[in-house]
Design a protein around this motif. Structure first.
Motif, PDB file in Angstrom:
ATOM      1  N   VAL A   1     -93.372 -15.777  -0.043  1.00  0.00           N
ATOM      2  CA  VAL A   1     -91.959 -15.797   0.307  1.00  0.00           C
ATOM      3  C   VAL A   1     -91.195 -15.832  -1.004  1.00  0.00           C
ATOM      4  O   VAL A   1     -91.434 -16.703  -1.851  1.00  0.00           O
ATOM      5  N   LEU A   2     -90.314 -14.860  -1.206  1.00  0.00           N
ATOM      6  CA  LEU A   2     -89.622 -14.673  -2.477  1.00  0.00           C
ATOM      7  C   LEU A   2     -88.197 -15.221  -2.376  1.00  0.00           C
ATOM      8  O   LEU A   2     -87.336 -14.600  -1.760  1.00  0.00           O
TER       9      LEU A   2
ATOM     10  N   VAL B   1     -91.757 -10.917   3.550  1.00  0.00           N
ATOM     11  CA  VAL B   1     -92.093  -9.521   3.273  1.00  0.00           C
ATOM     12  C   VAL B   1     -92.908  -8.940   4.428  1.00  0.00           C
ATOM     13  O   VAL B   1     -93.853  -9.575   4.917  1.00  0.00           O
ATOM     14  N   VAL B   2     -92.535  -7.740   4.851  1.00  0.00           N
ATOM     15  CA  VAL B   2     -93.316  -6.948   5.798  1.00  0.00           C
ATOM     16  C   VAL B   2     -93.647  -5.623   5.129  1.00  0.00           C
ATOM     17  O   VAL B   2     -92.758  -4.952   4.588  1.00  0.00           O
TER      18      VAL B   2
ATOM     19  N   LYS C   1     -92.000  -1.411   1.652  1.00  0.00           N
ATOM     20  CA  LYS C   1     -91.764  -2.857   1.676  1.00  0.00           C
ATOM     21  C   LYS C   1     -90.428  -3.143   2.339  1.00  0.00           C
ATOM     22  O   LYS C   1     -89.441  -2.450   2.093  1.00  0.00           O
ATOM     23  N   HIS C   2     -90.415  -4.194   3.155  1.00  0.00           N
ATOM     24  CA  HIS C   2     -89.181  -4.647   3.783  1.00  0.00           C
ATOM     25  C   HIS C   2     -89.053  -6.150   3.537  1.00  0.00           C
ATOM     26  O   HIS C   2     -90.029  -6.898   3.658  1.00  0.00           O
ATOM     27  N   PHE C   3     -87.843  -6.574   3.186  1.00  0.00           N
ATOM     28  CA  PHE C   3     -87.571  -7.977   2.876  1.00  0.00           C
ATOM     29  C   PHE C   3     -86.646  -8.543   3.946  1.00  0.00           C
ATOM     30  O   PHE C   3     -85.576  -7.980   4.216  1.00  0.00           O
ATOM     31  N   LEU C   4     -87.049  -9.657   4.550  1.00  0.00           N
ATOM     32  CA  LEU C   4     -86.306 -10.242   5.653  1.00  0.00           C
ATOM     33  C   LEU C   4     -85.959 -11.697   5.324  1.00  0.00           C
ATOM     34  O   LEU C   4     -86.830 -12.470   4.900  1.00  0.00           O
ATOM     35  N   ASP C   5     -84.706 -12.032   5.540  1.00  0.00           N
ATOM     36  CA  ASP C   5     -84.268 -13.406   5.308  1.00  0.00           C
ATOM     37  C   ASP C   5     -84.594 -14.249   6.539  1.00  0.00           C
ATOM     38  O   ASP C   5     -83.822 -14.312   7.496  1.00  0.00           O
TER      39      ASP C   5
ATOM     40  N   VAL D   1     -83.638  -4.379   3.181  1.00  0.00           N
ATOM     41  CA  VAL D   1     -83.354  -5.769   2.847  1.00  0.00           C
ATOM     42  C   VAL D   1     -82.478  -6.289   3.979  1.00  0.00           C
ATOM     43  O   VAL D   1     -81.323  -5.893   4.121  1.00  0.00           O
ATOM     44  N   VAL D   2     -83.060  -7.137   4.822  1.00  0.00           N
ATOM     45  CA  VAL D   2     -82.427  -7.525   6.085  1.00  0.00           C
ATOM     46  C   VAL D   2     -81.920  -8.958   5.970  1.00  0.00           C
ATOM     47  O   VAL D   2     -82.720  -9.909   5.921  1.00  0.00           O
ATOM     48  N   PRO D   3     -80.598  -9.161   5.926  1.00  0.00           N
ATOM     49  CA  PRO D   3     -80.059 -10.524   5.850  1.00  0.00           C
ATOM     50  C   PRO D   3     -80.250 -11.262   7.154  1.00  0.00           C
ATOM     51  O   PRO D   3     -80.627 -10.681   8.189  1.00  0.00           O
ATOM     52  N   GLU D   4     -79.967 -12.541   7.125  1.00  0.00           N
ATOM     53  CA  GLU D   4     -80.178 -13.381   8.308  1.00  0.00           C
ATOM     54  C   GLU D   4     -79.394 -12.873   9.506  1.00  0.00           C
ATOM     55  O   GLU D   4     -79.893 -12.904  10.638  1.00  0.00           O
ATOM     56  N   ASP D   5     -78.172 -12.363   9.279  1.00  0.00           N
ATOM     57  CA  ASP D   5     -77.368 -11.902  10.416  1.00  0.00           C
ATOM     58  C   ASP D   5     -77.823 -10.536  10.937  1.00  0.00           C
ATOM     59  O   ASP D   5     -77.283 -10.042  11.922  1.00  0.00           O
TER      60      ASP D   5
END
Length: 320
Positions: free
Chosen positions: A187-188, A193-194, A215-219, A263-267
């Motif tokens: 977890v960065l 990360v997916v 790579k996909h980054f999810l909050d 890059v997917v923010p929490e919302d």
């Protein structure tokens, strides 16, 4: 929420599969399940009031395992799509557990990191009804981590054990040609990360990456991915601690946008349900969206209240 029993045979109970469940998928007649302490996977049929009539399958009967048939594969994810069953190992290193109050022995074990080659596998098996056939595998010198060695985000974590925020695969979902791999770690700075893969048959029982991974980054609020499952055009993510902690644990919905990198923010994520968890027990570890729309969750280290007199374990089923 209600509970349903998953009933295992004597051999699986002896190897503690029922208390180390890590992955689950629905089949046409029941469930595919796997634990993280063996090199097997199981099928449980629906009997009318519980899942049972267990059949056990050894991975080594269907693909070549790097460390042979006996070493555990640490299976952490199952997927079922297009007539195939997929299984993925953790791809993680392991730090020895402390088993002594002696400071010297404890310090020695904490300094010892083990690599087990059977953990580094990604397997695809054709299904003939509920019977798998000889399959293909990404493993050995061409395992997934080989392709990450120059990755600017993930390469620094390849030499760290999974429970130390090192690389740790804990989920797989297959949608059309996309194979999504969820990482419990690293977890960065709070972002999970997916990985998205596209794989083909390379012949001689092997898989290969036919194009570079995405790579996909999810909050996920500091949580890692503990499992994935398809949900229409979305993915459900079981989000939980990346370290050796009890909680929090929740299920969130993500709609992949088809981009090379997101890059997917929490919302941009929808919280579907907050899951119960115990203290030192009842860790949500696997989930599946059932055909009737409900969500089934299985637990690692189940509490005594989940163990049934018949040698089974109780899973939770939620209406969402």
């Amino acid at each position: 929420m209600h509970q349903v029993e998953l009933r295992f045979d004597h051999a699986s109970r002896a190897s503690q599969t029922h208390t180390n469940l890590s992955a689950i998928r629905q089949s046409s007649t029941g469930l595919w399940v796997a634990g993280d302490e063996t090199a097997t996977f199981e099928h449980l049929a629906w009997t009318g009031d519980h899942y049972g009539a267990q059949r056990t399958f050894s991975l080594a009967d269907y693909v070549s395992l790097p460390a042979g048939p006996e070493d555990e594969a640490d299976i952490e994810g199952l997927a079922r799509a297009d007539g195939h069953l997929w299984l993925v190992g953790s791809h993680s290193l392991k730090r020895k557990k402390v088993k002594s109050k002696d400071p010297e022995k404890a310090a020695y074990r904490l300094a010892t990191v083990v690599r087990e080659e059977n953990r580094f596998i990604l397997v695809r098996l054709p299904l003939h009804g509920e019977v798998p056939g000889p399959g293909t595998v990404l493993s050995g010198k061409d395992n997934l981590t080989t392709h990450l060695r120059d990755d600017r985000h993930l390469a620094p974590f390849l030499e760290l054990p999974g429970k130390d925020n090192g690389l740790d695969v804990e989920g797989i979902a297959v949608v059309s040609e996309q194979v999504y791999i969820g990482l419990r770690g690293p977890v960065l700075r709070g972002w999970a990360v997916v990985l998205e893969l596209r794989l083909d048959d390379a012949g001689k029982g092997r898989l290969w990456l036919r194009e570079p991974y995405r790579k996909h980054f999810l909050d996920l609020g500091g949580l890692g991915v503990r499992d994935l499952c398809p949900d229409g055009d979305s993915l459900l993510i079981l989000a939980g601690p990346t370290m050796d902690l009890d909680g929090p644990v929740r299920v969130v919905r993500w709609r992949p946008g088809g981009k090379r990198q997101e890059v997917v923010p929490e919302d941009g994520l929808e919280t579907v349900i907050e899951l119960p968890y115990g203290v030192g027990c009842d860790h949500p570890e696997g989930l599946v969206r059932l055909d009737d729309g409900r969500l089934m969750v299985v637990y690692d280290s189940p509490s005594p209240a989940r163990i049934t007199p018949a040698g089974g374990v109780l899973a939770d089923v939620f209406t969402i």
